[in-house]
Design an enzyme around this catalytic site. Structure first.
Site, short mmCIF file in Angstrom:
data_model
loop_
_atom_site.label_atom_id
_atom_site.label_comp_id
_atom_site.label_asym_id
_atom_site.label_seq_id
_atom_site.Cartn_x
_atom_site.Cartn_y
_atom_site.Cartn_z
N ASP A 401 5.66 8.90 36.29
CA ASP A 401 5.92 7.83 37.26
C ASP A 401 5.31 8.24 38.60
O ASP A 401 5.78 9.18 39.24
CB ASP A 401 7.43 7.62 37.39
CG ASP A 401 7.79 6.41 38.26
OD1 ASP A 401 6.93 5.98 39.04
OD2 ASP A 401 8.93 5.93 38.15
N HIS A 402 4.26 7.52 39.01
CA HIS A 402 3.53 7.92 40.20
C HIS A 402 4.33 7.67 41.48
O HIS A 402 3.94 8.15 42.56
CB HIS A 402 2.20 7.16 40.28
CG HIS A 402 1.11 7.93 40.96
ND1 HIS A 402 1.33 9.13 41.59
CD2 HIS A 402 -0.22 7.68 41.10
CE1 HIS A 402 0.20 9.58 42.10
NE2 HIS A 402 -0.76 8.72 41.82
N ARG A 403 5.45 6.95 41.41
CA ARG A 403 6.31 6.78 42.57
C ARG A 403 7.04 8.08 42.90
O ARG A 403 7.46 8.32 44.05
CB ARG A 403 7.33 5.67 42.34
CG ARG A 403 6.74 4.29 42.13
CD ARG A 403 7.82 3.31 41.72
NE ARG A 403 8.48 3.71 40.48
CZ ARG A 403 9.49 3.03 39.92
NH1 ARG A 403 9.96 1.93 40.51
NH2 ARG A 403 10.04 3.45 38.80
#
Length: 429
Positions: A401-403
């Site tokens: 998850d790039h967040r």
């Protein structure tokens, strides 16, 4: 006074099929109100009533074929308040007279002759233009209710939209639960395709697991910004170590695969990089770091994939993990897993090693923030110490998850995991 209403002059058409009957016995109708709808070769026409009154008997039904003069229904004109007493019509100028092709009998006399009425209108589709099949009366009814005929699936002949279909569509919209708010965008509806028009087809219902998985995977893919990083681990020594334990595992009636070693290596990586063992809070403003290690494993069953976690994997040895995996797999394929046993995972491993592939993009199992995909190991020539030597390489695919995780952190995680798999003694560090 009872009067039989028949099919008026409809041109040269004969044996025209009735696709809709718009009235029923007991209905009170007005003059020019539509009674039936006929269809012939891409053309449709409505037959109106020449009189007002109460319908006593209907002689036709959907699917019947009629021609000019065929009886439609019996009308009781005694209750028609709109019917004026008969009188001789005043003569009109010849140019003002226009025969009404849809009137089989003389219309009731009026003081002023009514304006000429057109014959039943034919509804033709323009070349290249596809319109939903519906009669003018149904289209008018849909407009009054604010319904779009193009979105309604017809149940009449040749897929024609009937009045009941419009009513059912409106009812379904009123009873439908409110749709959840979209995240700033909306997807167009998937068009319905009649695949049978292209060849033989077979319809099979989705299993309950497939339905649940489809909804979760779609939500996770749409709402989580996925990035997938590829890496390779040299597992030559690890595989030799696994094979050396085969005799000991057989004595314990265990099938010792590579997966228990992968789980222990992943736990070591999660302890070193705790962000991968976390969840993003619902507010999106906090990261919840978990101090327990429940590593989920995707298990292939006849009804679809299930992902039960191996709980407290950090506290269990290789044989304990192997024994638990065998038990989970057997009960998953027998549909004996409890709902609680499918919850609480902190990280997931999806292994295709027993089937094949050289890499793939696994979808994150929310609320987790990462997932490891494992493909089939391959023996390849690797350049070491000035020469090519045969090594067993294991492809790894990490989706994150790039967040929560950036690319540099994901690369470090993968490098560390490859080092542990390359020298399993690092698990003890």
């Amino acid at each position: 006074m009872e009067k039989t209403i028949t099919v008026p002059d409809i041109g040269n058409f004969k044996d025209v099929a009735i696709i809709e009957v718009l009235v029923r016995p007991g209905d009170t109708i007005k003059t020019e109100e539509s009674l039936i709808t006929l269809e012939s070769d891409k053309a449709a026409m409505e037959i109106p009533s020449p009189h007002a009154g109460t319908i006593k008997t209907v002689h036709v039904k959907v699917g019947d074929k009629v021609s000019q003069g065929s009886p439609i229904l019996v009308l009781d004109m005694a209750e028609a308040g709109a019917v004026a007493p008969e009188a001789k019509p005043e003569p009109a100028a010849p140019q003002a007279e226009a025969p009404r092709a849809i009137t089989p009998a003389a219309a009731p006399a009026q003081t002023v002759p009514p304006p000429p009425q057109p014959a039943p209108a034919l509804l033709e589709e323009a070349p290249g233009e596809r319109k939903p099949h519906a009669s003018p009366a149904v289209r008018r009814f849909a407009r009054e209710l604010g319904a779009d005929v193009a979105k309604i699936k017809g149940s009449g002949p040749k897929g024609r939209v009937l009045k009941e279909d419009v009513q059912g569509w409106i009812k379904s919209r009123l009873l439908a639960p409110p749709q959840p708010a979209t995240l700033g965008f909306a997807l167009p509806e998937q068009p319905e395709v009649d695949y049978a028009q292209f060849g033989p087809v077979e319809s099979r219902p989705l299993s309950r697991i497939n339905k649940l998985s489809a909804a979760n995977l779609h939500r996770n893919w749409v709402t989580i910004p996925h990035v997938t990083l590829q890496e390779e681990a040299d597992i030559t020594e690890l595989e030799a170590f696994r094979v050396s334990l085969k005799g000991e595992a057989d004595r314990q009636n265990l099938k010792l695969t590579l997966l228990p070693f992968l789980i222990k290596a992943v736990v070591s990586a999660l302890k070193t990089y705790p962000k991968f063992n976390a969840s993003l809070a619902a507010s999106g403003e906090e990261l919840i770091l978990k101090r327990y290690y429940h590593v989920g494993v995707a298990i292939d069953t006849p009804d679809g994939l299930v992902v039960p976690p191996v709980r407290d994997a950090d506290r269990k040895g290789i044989y304990d993990v192997a024994r638990e995996l065998a038990d989970l797999g057997e009960r998953a394929r027998g549909k004996r897993l409890r709902t609680s046993e499918l919850q609480g995972g902190t990280f997931t491993i999806s292994s295709l090693g027993g089937i094949g592939s050289t890499g793939f993009t696994p979808i994150i199992n929310a609320p987790e923030v990462a997932i490891l995909g494992v493909s089939r190991s391959q023996a390849r020539a690797v350049y070491r110490d000035g020469q090519f030597v045969p090594r067993l390489m294991l492809p790894l695919s990490l989706s994150f998850d790039h967040r929560v995780i950036d690319g540099a952190e994901a690369a470090r995680f993968c490098v560390y995991l490859a080092q542990v798999l390359g020298d399993f003694r690092r698990v003890m560090l």
